[in-house]
Motif scaffolding. Structure first.
Motif, PDB file in Angstrom:
ATOM      1  N   ASN A  46       0.808  -1.226   0.000  1.00 49.84           N
ATOM      2  CA  ASN A  46       0.000   0.000   0.000  1.00 49.84           C
ATOM      3  C   ASN A  46       0.838   1.272   0.000  1.00 49.84           C
ATOM      4  O   ASN A  46       0.296   2.371  -0.061  1.00 49.84           O
ATOM      5  N   HIS A  47       2.159   1.118   0.102  1.00 48.79           N
ATOM      6  CA  HIS A  47       3.017   2.295   0.209  1.00 48.79           C
ATOM      7  C   HIS A  47       4.121   2.294  -0.848  1.00 48.79           C
ATOM      8  O   HIS A  47       5.267   2.653  -0.585  1.00 48.79           O
ATOM      9  N   ASN A  48       3.751   1.909  -2.053  1.00 49.00           N
ATOM     10  CA  ASN A  48       4.618   2.061  -3.230  1.00 49.00           C
ATOM     11  C   ASN A  48       5.981   1.396  -3.107  1.00 49.00           C
ATOM     12  O   ASN A  48       6.973   1.907  -3.622  1.00 49.00           O
ATOM     13  N   VAL A  49       6.052   0.272  -2.415  1.00 47.88           N
ATOM     14  CA  VAL A  49       7.288  -0.505  -2.391  1.00 47.88           C
ATOM     15  C   VAL A  49       7.317  -1.386  -3.633  1.00 47.88           C
ATOM     16  O   VAL A  49       6.380  -2.149  -3.888  1.00 47.88           O
ATOM     17  N   SER A  50       8.365  -1.290  -4.410  1.00 48.38           N
ATOM     18  CA  SER A  50       8.438  -2.001  -5.684  1.00 48.38           C
ATOM     19  C   SER A  50       9.215  -3.309  -5.584  1.00 48.38           C
ATOM     20  O   SER A  50       8.975  -4.227  -6.369  1.00 48.38           O
ATOM     21  N   TYR A  51      10.166  -3.366  -4.654  1.00 54.49           N
ATOM     22  CA  TYR A  51      10.993  -4.573  -4.489  1.00 54.49           C
ATOM     23  C   TYR A  51      11.160  -4.876  -3.013  1.00 54.49           C
ATOM     24  O   TYR A  51      11.238  -3.959  -2.189  1.00 54.49           O
ATOM     25  N   LEU A  52      11.215  -6.158  -2.721  1.00 56.84           N
ATOM     26  CA  LEU A  52      11.516  -6.604  -1.363  1.00 56.84           C
ATOM     27  C   LEU A  52      12.752  -7.495  -1.392  1.00 56.84           C
ATOM     28  O   LEU A  52      12.898  -8.345  -2.279  1.00 56.84           O
ATOM     29  N   PHE A  53      13.640  -7.293  -0.431  1.00 61.76           N
ATOM     30  CA  PHE A  53      14.770  -8.187  -0.213  1.00 61.76           C
ATOM     31  C   PHE A  53      14.443  -9.010   1.026  1.00 61.76           C
ATOM     32  O   PHE A  53      14.336  -8.462   2.131  1.00 61.76           O
ATOM     33  N   VAL A  54      14.255 -10.316   0.834  1.00 60.29           N
ATOM     34  CA  VAL A  54      13.801 -11.178   1.921  1.00 60.29           C
ATOM     35  C   VAL A  54      14.834 -12.277   2.169  1.00 60.29           C
ATOM     36  O   VAL A  54      15.613 -12.642   1.290  1.00 60.29           O
ATOM     37  N   SER A  55      14.811 -12.809   3.388  1.00 60.88           N
ATOM     38  CA  SER A  55      15.764 -13.854   3.762  1.00 60.88           C
ATOM     39  C   SER A  55      15.244 -15.224   3.354  1.00 60.88           C
ATOM     40  O   SER A  55      14.050 -15.518   3.463  1.00 60.88           O
ATOM     41  N   HIS A  56      16.149 -16.049   2.904  1.00 54.62           N
ATOM     42  CA  HIS A  56      15.848 -17.439   2.552  1.00 54.62           C
ATOM     43  C   HIS A  56      15.858 -18.292   3.825  1.00 54.62           C
ATOM     44  O   HIS A  56      16.683 -18.070   4.705  1.00 54.62           O
ATOM     45  N   VAL A  74      15.859 -12.802  -3.059  1.00 50.82           N
ATOM     46  CA  VAL A  74      16.097 -13.682  -1.913  1.00 50.82           C
ATOM     47  C   VAL A  74      17.547 -13.556  -1.471  1.00 50.82           C
ATOM     48  O   VAL A  74      18.469 -13.678  -2.285  1.00 50.82           O
ATOM     49  N   LYS A  75      17.764 -13.306  -0.174  1.00 50.48           N
ATOM     50  CA  LYS A  75      19.116 -13.185   0.372  1.00 50.48           C
ATOM     51  C   LYS A  75      19.541 -14.500   1.022  1.00 50.48           C
ATOM     52  O   LYS A  75      18.858 -14.994   1.929  1.00 50.48           O
ATOM     53  N   LEU A  76      20.646 -15.048   0.539  1.00 52.97           N
ATOM     54  CA  LEU A  76      21.228 -16.219   1.179  1.00 52.97           C
ATOM     55  C   LEU A  76      22.149 -15.775   2.315  1.00 52.97           C
ATOM     56  O   LEU A  76      22.616 -14.641   2.353  1.00 52.97           O
ATOM     57  N   ASP A  77      22.421 -16.690   3.219  1.00 51.77           N
ATOM     58  CA  ASP A  77      23.189 -16.356   4.419  1.00 51.77           C
ATOM     59  C   ASP A  77      24.687 -16.522   4.184  1.00 51.77           C
ATOM     60  O   ASP A  77      25.352 -17.334   4.831  1.00 51.77           O
ATOM     61  N   HIS A  78      25.238 -15.742   3.242  1.00 50.46           N
ATOM     62  CA  HIS A  78      26.680 -15.742   2.988  1.00 50.46           C
ATOM     63  C   HIS A  78      27.176 -14.314   3.214  1.00 50.46           C
ATOM     64  O   HIS A  78      27.142 -13.492   2.295  1.00 50.46           O
ATOM     65  N   LYS A  79      27.603 -14.047   4.426  1.00 50.00           N
ATOM     66  CA  LYS A  79      27.967 -12.691   4.827  1.00 50.00           C
ATOM     67  C   LYS A  79      29.449 -12.627   5.183  1.00 50.00           C
ATOM     68  O   LYS A  79      29.992 -13.559   5.788  1.00 50.00           O
TER      69      LYS A  79
END
Length: 450
Positions: free
Chosen positions: A35-45, A64-69
């Motif tokens: 509802n607030h004009n967010v176009s992309y999400l970065f989410v955790s796998h 999708v973010k993998l856990d390689h930090k």
């Protein structure tokens, strides 16, 4: 993944979302972003099948973010097969989703050069990385896809920079999800700017006045001032102090004769210098760290070597640790110089010979601190001054050993070998060990690069 087009003209906001485990909270926050004009999400796998379905239904593209930090170059080379497998598994898992836009395999890692020389190649479409304040596709690293919005403690300053970047940046803006929700909750006008489906107009964002802040004296400047005050105290407590300083540099032979003949007996000045030199060493490390290592780089450093965070995971820990390390090495050097020399009957003779060259620290480190806070040619000048500090420190041992050997007669060559000879061999061996066992260098390159 580039089969999914990125519309830079219309879509501006991406959110780095710590997706909640609770399904109701997940859907509630997802609706908020929708509802607030967010176009992309970065989410955790990994996401569940229901969560993927919810994302598909909103139409918000997600990465999708993998856990390689904080992956170092050597770690990437040694484990590239595992990274490839994790990418393929994730790609297979999400490929049926219409909203799936790509995989962020690495976060704040040093893999670009290693990637080019690796035998395992991942295609452009397979993965991205977050490095510093940009999101890149790894093998076209010169073309960032997103700019990461970094927040500060000032609400007004954050809002001002948010407006400026939304208007002027050609890249999509990646903001922290929790901060995004909280700042909209605090500002009704801002919330209305981001609501609706017709697109937002960032020029309408009202920015409150940024209050003027009285500049505070930085603690490193305060430490430098205290060091100069300690020098003044030393001068005031020793009537011959100011006369002795130029004698060390302009009439060095007479200075050495006074010390070896025990005509100069005070050890207070030398003890002052011993501790001053150690604190100056801590300031050198602190300034160089501030210049070359970002906050994220510091986090990467402590991620790999957490035991050095003796005062917390901050820059101050490096100052304290460096100061203690210099002090310990100084004491080892003093014992090394004193015990093999049978003509020095008092420890303060070695102490005075060893420390008086450290008066140069006051000039060098004052220049380093001045250069850092002026911001003019910072990295080059500070590096040259820091190298000079190390060279003076290294030379102090050899100069002291040479001076202390003058009255040893037949035993002089033996003493010089035990001191200057072994000191050079040990220093060279340490350098070789640091080159051969270079894991520390890999970590340092990571800390500097991110």
């Amino acid at each position: 993944m580039f089969g999914y087009s990125l519309s830079y003209a219309q879509k501006k906001v991406a959110v780095d979302w710590e997706n909640p485990a609770d399904s109701e909270a997940f859907n509630r926050e997802l609706d908020f972003f929708s509802n607030h004009n967010v176009s992309y999400l970065f989410v955790s796998h990994p996401l569940t099948a229901d969560e993927i379905a919810s994302l598909d239904s909103t139409g918000i593209s997600f990465f999708v973010k993998l856990d390689h930090k904080f992956v170092t170059e050597n770690e990437f080379i040694n484990n590239s097969d595992q990274y490839l497998e994790s990418v393929n598994d994730a790609k297979a898992y999400y490929d049926s989703s219409s909203a799936f836009n790509g995989i962020v395999v690495f976060t704040h890692s040093n893999i670009s050069q290693a990637y080019l020389g690796s035998q395992t190649y991942l295609s452009t479409e397979d993965f991205f990385e977050i490095t510093g304040n940009k999101v890149y596709s790894v093998n076209i690293h010169s073309q960032p896809l997103f700019s990461v919005f970094e927040t500060s403690d000032s609400y007004a300053e954050n809002l001002s920079r948010l407006k400026e970047q939304l208007i002027n940046s050609e890249l999509n803006l990646l903001v922290d999800g929790e901060w995004y929700r909280s700042v909209l909750a605090q500002n009704a006008d801002l919330k209305s700017t981001f609501e609706g489906t017709s697109g937002m107009d960032p020029t309408t964002i009202a920015v409150p006045d940024i209050p003027d802040q009285t500049p505070l004296i930085h603690w490193s400047v305060l430490v430098l001032v205290l060091l100069w005050i300690s020098l003044a105290v030393n001068v005031a407590s020793n009537p011959t102090y100011l006369e002795t300083i130029p004698r060390y540099f302009t009439a060095h032979r007479f200075f050495v004769d006074d010390i070896l003949s025990y005509r100069e007996r005070s050890s207070a000045s030398a003890v002052f210098l011993l501790f001053q030199h150690a604190i100056f060493g801590g300031l050198v490390v602190y300034i160089l760290t501030k210049i070359f290592i970002s906050d994220i780089g510091l986090e990467a450093l402590y991620y790999h070597i957490p035991y050095i965070a003796i005062m917390g995971k901050n820059y101050f820990s490096l100052f304290v640790l460096s100061t203690l390390l210099v002090l310990v090495v100084e004491m080892i050097a003093l014992f090394w110089l004193y015990f093999p020399n049978k003509e020095m009957s008092h420890f303060n003779q070695a102490l005075n010979l060893f420390t008086w060259i450290f008066h140069l620290d006051f000039i060098l480190i004052t220049l380093i601190v001045t250069v850092y806070f002026s911001g003019q040619g910072t990295s080059f000048l500070a590096s040259i001054l820091a190298i000079t500090y190390v060279l003076i420190w290294f030379s102090s041992f050899n100069i002291t050993a040479y001076d202390a050997s003058k009255r040893l007669g037949m035993h002089r060559n033996s003493y010089l070998f035990k001191t200057i000879g072994l000191h050079t061999l040990v220093s060279g061996a340490l350098v070789v060990l640091l080159v051969v066992f270079n894991e520390w260098w890999d970590i340092l390159k990571l800390a500097v690069s991110v």
